[in-house]
Design an enzyme around this catalytic site. Structure first.
Site, PDB file in Angstrom:
ATOM      1  N   SER A 156      85.764 -25.290  57.816  1.00  0.00           N
ATOM      2  CA  SER A 156      84.746 -24.822  58.742  1.00  0.00           C
ATOM      3  C   SER A 156      83.830 -25.921  59.255  1.00  0.00           C
ATOM      4  CB  SER A 156      83.905 -23.722  58.082  1.00  0.00           C
ATOM      5  OG  SER A 156      83.252 -24.209  56.908  1.00  0.00           O
TER       6      SER A 156
ATOM      7  N   SER B  59      86.774 -26.844  53.479  1.00  0.00           N
ATOM      8  CA  SER B  59      86.049 -27.020  54.734  1.00  0.00           C
ATOM      9  C   SER B  59      85.493 -28.416  54.954  1.00  0.00           C
ATOM     10  CB  SER B  59      84.909 -25.997  54.837  1.00  0.00           C
ATOM     11  OG  SER B  59      85.437 -24.697  54.951  1.00  0.00           O
TER      12      SER B  59
ATOM     13  N   LYS C 214      75.482 -29.117  60.086  1.00  0.00           N
ATOM     14  CA  LYS C 214      76.430 -28.009  60.173  1.00  0.00           C
ATOM     15  C   LYS C 214      75.678 -26.690  60.316  1.00  0.00           C
ATOM     16  CE  LYS C 214      80.375 -25.876  57.818  1.00  0.00           C
ATOM     17  NZ  LYS C 214      81.305 -25.927  56.672  1.00  0.00           N
TER      18      LYS C 214
END
Length: 480
Positions: free
Chosen positions: A158, A182, A83
């Site tokens: 996210s 997220s 990520k």
């Protein structure tokens, strides 16, 4: 097996085949790169992809190690995209913003180092919203990530790039992070599994602030609960440089077993948590339908209520989040040229943080403590609690965020994710499991939470449910 069908196998099965030399690391890497080449231009999940030749060479090195009888760990030969809020040595950490420097990171974030040590080959990064703000993955650096089941819709965030890459078989497992859902929201939006572990289970980066950052955490995502558990085992573990990390050890990935009897477990159904919390039509109904699967497993399910005022929960959330975001990003506001490059939501968080004082932050901490106490009271009656993962189904990808939920206007950019906040504030292990698909064919999930440090117990129940519900068999249309 046809050319790349093994990409849709569980990570647990892939790991076994690689260890047994039934599948080479080169074969897995070559098929992974081919699928990324075929699907990523449309879905935009993976960014900063490394040179394919270099990646195949690293895969060859992993094969050579196996030929010598050397296996690094459960992730030996796994392609991994990190990520883009975390550091992976040799790759830039853009955080979805044009502001951070584009120089490659010199070291891995702690959880990334652990995955690399377990044998993973870092191939690139997964897309994220700017600074991870907002549960919708788009930014001005790499663009918008598209939902795996409906490319015109949001992938959530996210950890949106990670969830889409998993759903499309571009990665066997993925890391993510979670402050406001997220790891949970994008998993729900893309019909995969995501877990926010207990507070401290996966240590934060030792180079960051060590004591106040207690809302966000790193964690695992996968296509099965079993794979999620094994990846958590890789990521987890105490580190003395991170004083709030958990000393409670997990079994090693190859030793971890999550099968177990769930009959007789007591589950509290929170529904919308507060009676006035708006949910898009169909969200609650899917959750209530899923309760039948838990009952069929022999669980006892009853409605329950979290005894904490909604306004207190939300006020605590706003203040504590503003403290953390404002503290981390506030320096950008001192340079006019940089301010103009910040997304409006980041500027809002920073501006709001400048109105905080000691008394308001102390009150927020008291209200947060009351949220934890309210869950403790529920866990005297129930072993686990359940609620929907999101208040809306995946929305139009061209929107910045939902302006309203079920006709109720959103007064902030993240009000539509309010349903995840009490679990974050309490620091509970919370697993997104599949709830099914709404009338428009869009995915939704459920938050399954247990007492602090009961991560494996949550995973065991989640595994039993996921095996029984069958929603994992429904693949994205692009995969046929």
């Amino acid at each position: 097996m046809p050319t790349d069908d093994f990409l849709d196998l569980s990570a647990t099965e892939l790991s076994r085949r690689i260890a047994d030399r039934g599948l080479s690391c080169r074969e897995l890497m070559r098929a992974t790169l081919a699928r990324i080449d075929a699907l990523n231009p449309r879905f935009n999940a993976i960014v900063s992809l490394r040179d394919p030749g270099a990646l195949l060479a690293e895969a060859d090195q992993r094969d050579a190690e196996l030929a010598r009888g050397e296996r690094r760990g459960w992730m030996h030969g796994f392609p991994l995209a990190v990520k883009d809020l975390s550091h992976a040595a040799g790759l830039p950490t853009s955080k979805g913003s044009p502001l951070p420097p584009r120089t490659p990171a010199r070291t891995d974030s702690l959880h990334v180092a652990r995955m690399r040590a377990a044998g993973a080959v870092v191939i690139g990064k997964t897309n994220t919203p700017e600074f991870g703000l907002g549960s919708h993955t788009y930014n001005t650096v790499f663009g918008t990530t598209r939902n795996a089941y409906a490319p015109e819709r949001s992938a959530g965030g996210s950890s949106g790039g990670a969830a889409v890459a998993l759903a499309l078989g571009m990665l066997p497992v993925a890391d993510g992070s979670d402050m406001m859902g997220s790891l949970r929201n994008p998993a729900a939006f893309n019909n995969v599994i995501g877990m926010r572990p207990s507070r401290g289970r996966v240590p934060d980066d030792p180079d960051e602030e060590l004591f106040f950052q207690q809302l966000g955490c790193e964690g695992p995502m996968a296509r099965t609960v079993e794979d999620t558990a094994r990846l958590l085992s890789v990521q987890a573990g105490f580190d003395g440089r991170v004083p709030l990390s958990s000393p409670h050890a997990l079994p090693a990935p190859d030793d971890l077993r999550i099968e177990g009897e769930v009959r007789g477990l007591r589950i509290g159904w929170l529904g919308s948590i507060w009676s006035d919390l708006p949910l898009e039509p169909g969200v609650l109904a899917l959750g209530e339908q899923a309760l039948a699967t838990f009952r069929a497993l022999g669980c006892e399910v009853e409605p329950c209520t979290l005894d904490v005022p909604r306004a207190h929960n939300w006020s605590a959330w706003l203040r504590l989040r503003q403290l953390l975001v404002g503290g981390k990003l506030g320096a950008y506001m001192n340079t006019p040229a940089l301010v103009e490059q910040l997304k409006p939501e980041a500027r809002w968080e920073i501006e709001q943080s400048r109105h905080l004082d000691a008394a308001s932050l102390f009150q927020a901490s008291v209200w947060r403590s009351n949220v934890y106490r309210a869950f403790l009271a529920l866990f005297e009656r129930f072993d686990f609690v359940l609620a929907p993962t999101a208040q809306v189904f995946p929305f139009d990808a061209e929107l910045h965020w939902p302006a309203q939920v079920a006709g109720v206007p959103s007064d902030t950019y993240h009000r539509w994710m309010e349903i995840v906040t009490p679990f974050t504030l309490a620091g509970l292990p919370t697993l997104n499991v599949r709830a099914g698909f709404g009338e428009a064919g869009l995915p939704m999930g459920l938050q399954l939470a247990g007492p602090i440090h009961a991560d494996l117990e949550v995973l065991r129940l989640g595994h039993a449910y996921d095996e029984a519900c069958g929603w994992g068999d429904r693949k994205p249309p692009v995969l046929g």
